[in-house]
Structures are given as structure tokens and as C-alpha cells.
Design a protein around this motif. Sequence first.
Motif, mmCIF file in Angstrom:
data_model
loop_
_atom_site.group_PDB
_atom_site.id
_atom_site.type_symbol
_atom_site.label_atom_id
_atom_site.label_comp_id
_atom_site.label_asym_id
_atom_site.label_seq_id
_atom_site.Cartn_x
_atom_site.Cartn_y
_atom_site.Cartn_z
ATOM 1 N N SER A 1 25.198 19.124 2.653
ATOM 2 C CA SER A 1 23.996 18.392 2.268
ATOM 3 C C SER A 1 22.952 18.571 3.363
ATOM 4 C CB SER A 1 24.301 16.907 2.045
ATOM 5 O OG SER A 1 25.227 16.725 1.000
ATOM 6 N N GLU A 2 21.780 18.029 3.125
ATOM 7 C CA GLU A 2 20.691 18.181 4.097
ATOM 8 C C GLU A 2 19.776 16.980 4.014
ATOM 9 O OE1 GLU A 2 16.836 20.959 4.172
ATOM 10 O OE2 GLU A 2 18.699 22.101 4.455
ATOM 11 N N ILE A 3 19.281 16.538 5.141
ATOM 12 C CA ILE A 3 18.287 15.479 5.177
ATOM 13 C C ILE A 3 17.323 15.764 6.324
ATOM 14 C CG2 ILE A 3 19.703 13.965 6.645
ATOM 15 C CD1 ILE A 3 18.490 11.580 5.115
ATOM 16 N N ASN A 4 16.055 15.641 6.030
ATOM 17 C CA ASN A 4 14.992 15.938 7.009
ATOM 18 C C ASN A 4 15.145 17.327 7.618
ATOM 19 O OD1 ASN A 4 14.050 13.376 6.495
ATOM 20 N ND2 ASN A 4 14.928 12.479 8.337
ATOM 21 N N GLY A 5 15.598 18.269 6.797
ATOM 22 C CA GLY A 5 15.743 19.649 7.256
ATOM 23 C C GLY A 5 16.973 19.929 8.074
ATOM 24 N N LYS A 6 17.847 18.947 8.280
ATOM 25 C CA LYS A 6 19.049 19.146 9.091
ATOM 26 C C LYS A 6 20.282 19.123 8.191
ATOM 27 C CE LYS A 6 19.343 17.718 13.254
ATOM 28 N NZ LYS A 6 19.433 16.940 14.515
ATOM 29 N N PRO A 7 21.093 20.196 8.204
ATOM 30 C CA PRO A 7 22.283 20.233 7.348
ATOM 31 C C PRO A 7 23.454 19.484 7.978
ATOM 32 C CG PRO A 7 22.109 22.286 8.551
ATOM 33 C CD PRO A 7 20.893 21.459 8.930
ATOM 34 N N PHE A 8 24.354 19.030 7.122
ATOM 35 C CA PHE A 8 25.620 18.457 7.584
ATOM 36 C C PHE A 8 26.681 18.758 6.538
ATOM 37 C CE2 PHE A 8 23.460 15.174 5.179
ATOM 38 C CZ PHE A 8 24.444 14.588 4.415
ATOM 39 N N TRP A 9 27.933 18.695 6.964
ATOM 40 C CA TRP A 9 29.054 19.078 6.101
ATOM 41 C C TRP A 9 30.064 17.941 6.041
ATOM 42 C CZ3 TRP A 9 26.351 22.080 9.345
ATOM 43 C CH2 TRP A 9 25.809 23.277 8.850
ATOM 44 N N ARG A 10 30.494 17.609 4.818
ATOM 45 C CA ARG A 10 31.521 16.589 4.613
ATOM 46 C C ARG A 10 32.804 17.265 4.142
ATOM 47 N NH1 ARG A 10 30.803 12.585 0.687
ATOM 48 N NH2 ARG A 10 29.650 14.039 -0.621
ATOM 49 N N VAL A 11 33.926 16.838 4.671
ATOM 50 C CA VAL A 11 35.229 17.370 4.266
ATOM 51 C C VAL A 11 35.927 16.307 3.423
ATOM 52 C CG1 VAL A 11 37.443 18.298 5.014
ATOM 53 C CG2 VAL A 11 35.368 18.793 6.332
ATOM 54 N N LEU A 12 36.247 16.674 2.185
ATOM 55 C CA LEU A 12 36.909 15.775 1.252
ATOM 56 C C LEU A 12 38.231 16.367 0.797
ATOM 57 C CD1 LEU A 12 33.840 15.095 -1.104
ATOM 58 C CD2 LEU A 12 34.436 13.863 0.973
ATOM 59 N N VAL A 13 39.119 15.509 0.342
ATOM 60 C CA VAL A 13 40.365 15.927 -0.295
ATOM 61 C C VAL A 13 40.480 15.142 -1.596
ATOM 62 C CG1 VAL A 13 42.881 15.969 -0.156
ATOM 63 C CG2 VAL A 13 41.520 16.524 1.862
ATOM 64 N N GLY A 14 40.860 15.835 -2.669
ATOM 65 C CA GLY A 14 40.997 15.166 -3.957
ATOM 66 C C GLY A 14 40.538 16.064 -5.079
ATOM 67 N N PRO A 15 40.356 15.521 -6.289
ATOM 68 C CA PRO A 15 40.444 14.104 -6.629
ATOM 69 C C PRO A 15 41.869 13.641 -6.915
ATOM 70 C CG PRO A 15 39.779 15.356 -8.549
ATOM 71 C CD PRO A 15 39.879 16.344 -7.421
ATOM 72 N N ALA A 16 42.120 12.361 -6.656
ATOM 73 C CA ALA A 16 43.409 11.758 -6.976
ATOM 74 C C ALA A 16 43.378 11.279 -8.426
ATOM 75 C CB ALA A 16 43.688 10.583 -6.042
ATOM 76 N N GLY A 17 44.493 11.445 -9.110
ATOM 77 C CA GLY A 17 44.541 11.084 -10.519
ATOM 78 C C GLY A 17 44.868 9.629 -10.782
ATOM 79 N N SER A 18 45.393 8.943 -9.777
ATOM 80 C CA SER A 18 45.766 7.535 -9.963
ATOM 81 C C SER A 18 45.637 6.801 -8.636
ATOM 82 C CB SER A 18 47.211 7.426 -10.474
ATOM 83 O OG SER A 18 48.119 7.928 -9.515
ATOM 84 N N LYS A 19 45.722 5.469 -8.702
ATOM 85 C CA LYS A 19 45.602 4.662 -7.499
ATOM 86 C C LYS A 19 46.736 4.943 -6.531
ATOM 87 C CE LYS A 19 43.656 1.382 -5.063
ATOM 88 N NZ LYS A 19 42.315 1.569 -4.472
ATOM 89 N N SER A 20 47.934 5.093 -7.048
ATOM 90 C CA SER A 20 49.077 5.370 -6.169
ATOM 91 C C SER A 20 48.933 6.742 -5.510
ATOM 92 C CB SER A 20 50.386 5.289 -6.960
ATOM 93 O OG SER A 20 50.396 6.243 -8.012
ATOM 94 N N GLU A 21 48.430 7.717 -6.266
ATOM 95 C CA GLU A 21 48.222 9.046 -5.692
ATOM 96 C C GLU A 21 47.156 9.003 -4.605
ATOM 97 O OE1 GLU A 21 46.812 13.542 -7.089
ATOM 98 O OE2 GLU A 21 47.310 12.019 -8.596
ATOM 99 N N ASN B 1 46.424 6.392 -2.686
ATOM 100 C CA ASN B 1 47.000 5.736 -1.512
ATOM 101 C C ASN B 1 47.901 6.690 -0.733
ATOM 102 O OD1 ASN B 1 45.702 3.326 -2.106
ATOM 103 N ND2 ASN B 1 47.406 2.522 -3.304
ATOM 104 N N ASN B 2 48.699 7.488 -1.460
ATOM 105 C CA ASN B 2 49.572 8.461 -0.789
ATOM 106 C C ASN B 2 48.744 9.528 -0.079
ATOM 107 O OD1 ASN B 2 51.907 7.172 -1.668
ATOM 108 N ND2 ASN B 2 52.055 8.405 -3.526
ATOM 109 N N LEU B 3 47.616 9.905 -0.699
ATOM 110 C CA LEU B 3 46.747 10.917 -0.096
ATOM 111 C C LEU B 3 46.130 10.389 1.194
ATOM 112 C CD1 LEU B 3 45.841 13.775 -0.819
ATOM 113 C CD2 LEU B 3 43.863 12.791 -1.973
#
Length: 288
Positions: free
Chosen positions: A247-267, A269-271
Motif C-alpha cells: 500500500s502507499e500513503i503520502n507517496g511512501k510505500p509499505f508492505w503488510r504480511v498476512l496469513v490466511g484466510p482461515a475458514g473457521s474460528k477454530s482454524e 485461533n490455531n493459525l
Amino acid sequence: MDTTRKPRHAARLTVTAAVALALLAGCDENGQFALPMPNGKSVATTAGSTKSTKLVERDVEAPEVFSATDQGLWDGRPSLGGVWVAHPDVTEPERVIIRNEANGKFVIGALFRKERDLPGPKLQISSDAAAALSILAGAPAPLNVTALRREETEEAAPIDESATSPVDAPAQVSETALDPIAAAGAAIDAAAATPVAPPAPKPETPRQTSSLAKPFVQLGIFSIEGNANRVAKQMRGAGMVPVIKQSEINGKPFWRVLVGPAGSKSELNNLIKAIKAEGFSDAYAVTN
């Protein structure tokens, strides 16, 4: 003698004559081509008359969600999770913009809750945040931290000038181009000689993989892409499938690291449990 040529020739003359009449009828007294409208009126087409907009997502500051101006401190220890800041008044993790008011530098990061009994300034920052803001270990700096919210805004789509702007007339114009009857006949011949390609298959609609409001787990926000890539590689080595979003804001980029998507609440929580076991103790669930 081929008896089928005369009917075919007559049909062709009829079609081409109709096309020519339609072309001539579509011109107004100024020589512009006009399109018929449902109410009987016509509108002359001109270059640049078509406007297009698209929806884009942007991060905007939301001080009503969270805003704090105070001294910030990095204790000198290396920290995981990329760029983050902690404050004792935080109730839920947020994405924020962190500004160093001493030098004007800023960075995008995550906001967490800080334990109240920790000594020092109210704002505690990570090693990555300190590096991005040019803050030395053990040296407090004046910081402003403001929450961010993602919103959709309309943005004018770029117009293809080659499709709308008039071009210079060619040096030579063929007789076919000047004769609407001949032009229509040539178009019919070209259509008959060109094989019709089968329609492209419609793309499949992606299936909804999760019914959770926040099915992803965010490991951290990084101001350096290489750091995000290293964290993603670590997650792959642990058997998880990471996603890096820029993503970018005010001309400065940044990177987010995500894992998923989880299919259920228990999944989910385990993740989160598995990710925290890898050292990312501040990982939390996000929408995307």
C-alpha cells in the motif's frame, strides 16, 4: 453459368446501399456524425466527451479513532513484527501513521497496547520504526500517532488520447475510403473472409473461502520490502501460506504480511497460535 451469383450480388448491393444511406443519414448539417437518441434527438460525438471513473481504496487519517502526541522511545533491542508503536490507552490493534515531529519523517505501522507499568515515555516503538524515523536507541523523540482507515473514493480514469483525439489526415486517401458504398462492400467481404473466433470463457467467480469478518492474520507492517519478503519466507518454511500486500500513503510505500484466510474460528485461533510460536507475539486478526 452460376445462377446463384445474381441473387447474391443483388443482396450485396442492397446491404451496401443500406449501410451507405445509414452513414449519410447520420451526418448533420455540419458534417458531424450523430447518434440517434431514444427521444428522437441526436448527439454529435466529439473527442474527449467520454468520462470514466473508478473506485480506488485509500488510507485516510482517522484521529477520532486514535490520536496521541507524546515522547516515543526505542529501548535499543531488536524487535519482530516490523514497524509498530505501543501506547497504554489502546484497546484494539490499529494501522497508524507515525510521525517524528523533530525531523518530519513518517512511517506506516501497527499500533498495540503497552503495559502501563513499563517505565519511560508513553509511546514505545520497534527497531524498524526507529530506523525509519531516524531515532536512536534510548533517545526519546516527539511522536504523533494517528489511526488510519481505508475508504473508497472515486478517481477519474485516464483517457486514451489516441482513441479520442483527432489524428492528422494521411497523405494518400484510397477511393474505397471516399466511397461509402465501396467501403461497406469491403467491410462485408472482410467479415466473410475472417473466421469468427469462439467467445472467451467467462472467468469463474472466486468462491468464498471464509465466513469470518476477519479471516486473515497480520504478522507485521514493514517499510522495507526485503524485510517483508524474509518474514513471508519464514512463514512458508513453517508450512503456512503468506500474502504480501503493498500500500502507499503520502507517496511512501509499505508492505503488510498476512496469513490466511482461515475458514473457521477454530482454524483462525490455531493459525494465530502457530504464528506466535514463530516469534510474532503481536500477530492479530484483520479483514484483509
